[in-house]
Design a protein around this motif. Structure first.
Motif, mmCIF file in Angstrom:
data_model
loop_
_atom_site.group_PDB
_atom_site.id
_atom_site.type_symbol
_atom_site.label_atom_id
_atom_site.label_comp_id
_atom_site.label_asym_id
_atom_site.label_seq_id
_atom_site.Cartn_x
_atom_site.Cartn_y
_atom_site.Cartn_z
ATOM 1 N N ARG A 585 -2.631 9.354 8.095
ATOM 2 C CA ARG A 585 -2.597 9.868 6.726
ATOM 3 C C ARG A 585 -2.112 11.319 6.659
ATOM 4 O O ARG A 585 -1.245 11.663 5.861
ATOM 5 C CB ARG A 585 -3.973 9.731 6.087
ATOM 6 N N LYS A 586 -2.688 12.174 7.485
ATOM 7 C CA LYS A 586 -2.333 13.598 7.427
ATOM 8 C C LYS A 586 -0.871 13.833 7.792
ATOM 9 O O LYS A 586 -0.205 14.671 7.191
ATOM 10 C CB LYS A 586 -3.251 14.404 8.345
ATOM 11 N N VAL A 587 -0.380 13.086 8.773
ATOM 12 C CA VAL A 587 1.027 13.204 9.178
ATOM 13 C C VAL A 587 1.932 12.827 8.014
ATOM 14 O O VAL A 587 2.900 13.533 7.693
ATOM 15 C CB VAL A 587 1.332 12.303 10.399
ATOM 16 N N CYS A 588 1.629 11.691 7.366
ATOM 17 C CA CYS A 588 2.475 11.206 6.263
ATOM 18 C C CYS A 588 2.427 12.130 5.046
ATOM 19 O O CYS A 588 3.459 12.390 4.417
ATOM 20 C CB CYS A 588 2.047 9.795 5.860
ATOM 21 N N VAL A 589 1.240 12.633 4.729
ATOM 22 C CA VAL A 589 1.112 13.532 3.573
ATOM 23 C C VAL A 589 1.922 14.800 3.791
ATOM 24 O O VAL A 589 2.607 15.289 2.880
ATOM 25 C CB VAL A 589 -0.372 13.880 3.310
ATOM 26 N N GLU A 590 1.886 15.318 5.013
ATOM 27 C CA GLU A 590 2.642 16.539 5.322
ATOM 28 C C GLU A 590 4.142 16.258 5.333
ATOM 29 O O GLU A 590 4.943 17.028 4.802
ATOM 30 C CB GLU A 590 2.205 17.081 6.682
ATOM 31 N N ARG A 591 4.535 15.123 5.906
ATOM 32 C CA ARG A 591 5.960 14.792 6.036
ATOM 33 C C ARG A 591 6.607 14.530 4.671
ATOM 34 O O ARG A 591 7.775 14.840 4.450
ATOM 35 C CB ARG A 591 6.114 13.572 6.950
ATOM 36 N N TYR A 592 5.846 13.920 3.761
ATOM 37 C CA TYR A 592 6.405 13.565 2.454
ATOM 38 C C TYR A 592 5.814 14.437 1.348
ATOM 39 O O TYR A 592 5.611 13.992 0.214
ATOM 40 C CB TYR A 592 6.172 12.077 2.167
#
Length: 600
Positions: A585-592
């Motif tokens: 979740r944290k990776v995706c929120v930061e990436r997008y």
């Protein structure tokens, strides 16, 4: 392949190698594994794998592996993975799995943190990673499963490493070593997949694995003729327990060629059992829904009617109620017209499956039960040696993860967190006293999950404690619930719901490229890239309609107000999914971040 339907009786032992030796003595001429060779699945008998294991055991002995030494295994799931695991444990060593998709940083950290004395790797791709790892730390012996050499790396091929001169003498040495292993000895250090920060190494004892396998065999309906098709990574605790199941239950294990060939391999092997993470069931369901959506209106109506009838029957059985004669007649017709065909797509022999590793939506669970395939959802973590609750074949409740396994005891903390204790709980986090003290308090393991226990003793998971969305209005929303609903809709492959400290919820959506491309062809739409296609007005309207269906049964504060379709799916390789296909979740929120902010 099915053979006689003889109910499994647990082959026990105070440690895994001891149980393995008892299985060899009992089932030497029975199939242990099924491996695809020359386009066909062929059995490998227990006595054949025993010869291979003794060779690997002798190799580790000559290498000097002894009690307490850590040896890493970095490979996809294959027979050599299991044999290496058993050989390391037979030396009284500690087997340490590493995901074959792990980053250079994680591999370097794990090798150093556990003090690995050697590493078993699958192929040249794994060797390439080790070349980079050894630029930053001293090299250790490398045993290569596939291939004979690798430039820039000193390797010993498994064929050369695993040589045994006298099998009887080697067997006696293995048995003598296994007899010295205590239940309280460390069997494995299993590192978490690291959704946030550095991986933590859960110390699992031989008693943990022995208890888990004993409970599973005693409490789940298994037969020695059962065949499972494995495609989970053995570095994941769920897959690891599956790898030991043939030892304790006398079942046999078939190996999928890869994660993308699962559907084909199911049709070829015709397994009776599946152990899987929800993502596989979601893909199967999505494919069925997509095929129905492309069929005639008449077929769509028949399918919808059949599913409705099937759900009524499934819920009737779940509540242990006797179905009415009318419902029974309707169900028999629905089974003939629809459900029988669904079962054939899954090989025709599957009678039950186990789902774990992440939440499975109730809708999917009911659908497969309607089709005559019992999906038994369970719950567990690395720190609990896999399952600590599971639904039983004759005692299940939709929307829950079942009742406690074995001697597991549960209680719900004041903030809703699930606490558990029992013989399945890990000893500690390796060399991490702070994390151990935080997770293990007064004998209770704090799972980090939020849940509740109903009047019948079934556990329901509502969300991860640290992943709950708290909106600007103070409402708490469980994102996984909404994401599971999204993944059950037409074309949707994955979804991420966001809305922390915001007035409303939004979603990032990814679509199934094969299904969308097929639809575009039928619609006569021309496109050069998939990214171009996902923004097409017609497709956007379909996705919007599917989200509207999801929102229909949700409270206003938890409905999805805006969405953005991404031009590509979340993947393990991109770092957006864990190896067990859970969302980082944290990776995706930061990436997008830009895409999310644009929706506000």
């Amino acid at each position: 392949m099915a053979g006689s339907a003889k109910r499994s009786k647990v082959v026990d032992g105070k440690n895994v190698p001891e149980a393995y030796l008892r299985r060899i003595a009992r089932s030497a001429d029975e199939p242990a594994f099924w491996v695809k060779q020359n386009g066909k699945y062929e059995p490998i008998k227990w006595k054949e794998i025993h010869s291979q294991l003794l060779g690997i055991f002798e190799g580790f002995t000559k290498l000097g592996i002894q009690a307490g030494d850590a040896v890493c295994i970095m490979s996809g799931s294959c027979p050599e993975w299991i044999l290496s695991d058993l050989a390391i444990q037979g030396c009284r060593g500690i087997a340490v799995p590493i995901y074959h998709s792990s980053s250079i940083e994680d591999i370097t950290y794990i090798l150093g943190h556990c003090g690995a004395k050697a590493v078993v790797v699958e192929d040249a791709a794994m060797c390439e990673k080790l070349v980079k790892v050894f630029q930053n730390r001293p090299p250790i012996p490398v045993i290569l499963i596939k291939g004979n050499a690798h430039p820039g790396l000193d390797v010993t091929p498994m064929s050369e490493f695993a040589k045994v001169e006298n099998e009887k003498a080697a067997h006696d040495r293995y048995a003598a070593s296994a007899a010295e292993i205590q239940a309280s000895d460390i069997a494995s250090i299993v590192y978490t997949s690291g959704t946030t920060g550095l991986p933590k190494g859960a110390v699992l004892l031989h008693s943990n694995f022995a208890s888990e396998l004993r409970f599973v065999v005693e409490e789940i309906e298994l037969y020695e003729s059962d065949i499972t098709l494995t495609f989970l990574p053995f570095a994941h605790i769920f897959g690891r327990v599956e790898s030991f199941l043939p030892i304790y239950a006398g079942t046999s294990l078939g190996f999928a060629e890869n994660i993308n060939s699962v559907s084909l391999n199911i049709a070829e092997l015709k397994p009776t059992l599946l152990l899987s993470v929800p993502r596989i069931y979601e893909k199967i369901y999505a494919k069925i829904v997509s095929e129905i959506a492309a069929s005639s209106p008449a077929k769509q109506k028949v399918f919808e009617w059949a599913v409705k009838v099937g759900r009524q029957m499934a819920n009737c059985r779940s509540l242990k109620q006797t179905p009415s004669p009318g419902l029974m007649v309707k169900f028999l017709v629905a089974d003939k017209l629809v459900f029988e065909k669904v079962r054939q797509k899954l090989g025709g022999n599957i009678r039950a499956t186990v789902s774990g590793g992440a939440p499975l939506s109730r809708e999917l669970c009911e659908f497969f039960h309607a089709c005559g395939i019992k999906v038994l959802e369970g719950y567990g973590l690395t720190e609990t040696t896999a399952a600590i609750t599971v639904n039983r074949p004759d005692d299940y409740r939709f929307g829950t993860v079942g009742r406690p396994v074995g001697d597991s005891e549960f209680k719900i903390a004041e903030d809703g967190e699930i606490l558990v204790r029992g013989s399945l709980i890990f000893r500690e986090y390796y060399k991490n006293e702070e994390a151990t003290k935080e997770s293990l308090q007064n004998g209770w393991f704090h799972t980090g999950d939020i849940g509740e226990i109903d009047a019948r003793g079934f556990l329901r998971i509502t969300d991860r404690k640290k992943e709950l969305i708290v909106t600007a209005g103070g409402k708490k929303v469980a994102p996984q619930k909404l994401e599971n609903l999204l993944k059950s809709r037409r074309f949707v492959s994955n979804g991420l719901v966001f809305g922390d400290k915001q007035k409303y919820l939004v979603a990032l959506i990814t679509l199934s490229e094969p299904d969308v491309a097929r639809w575009a062809k039928e619609e006569g739409l021309s496109f050069e890239t998939f990214g171009e296609l996902v923004n097409h007005e017609k497709l956007q309207k379909i996705v919007q309609g599917e989200i509207a269906i999801v929102n229909k049964d949700l409270a206003s504060y938890e409905s999805i107000k805006k969405f953005k379709v991404l031009p590509q799916d979340f993947t393990i390789e991109s770092g957006e999914l864990t190896p067990s296909l859970k969302l980082k979740r944290k990776v995706c929120v930061e990436r997008y971040k830009v895409e999310i902010e644009a929706m506000y």
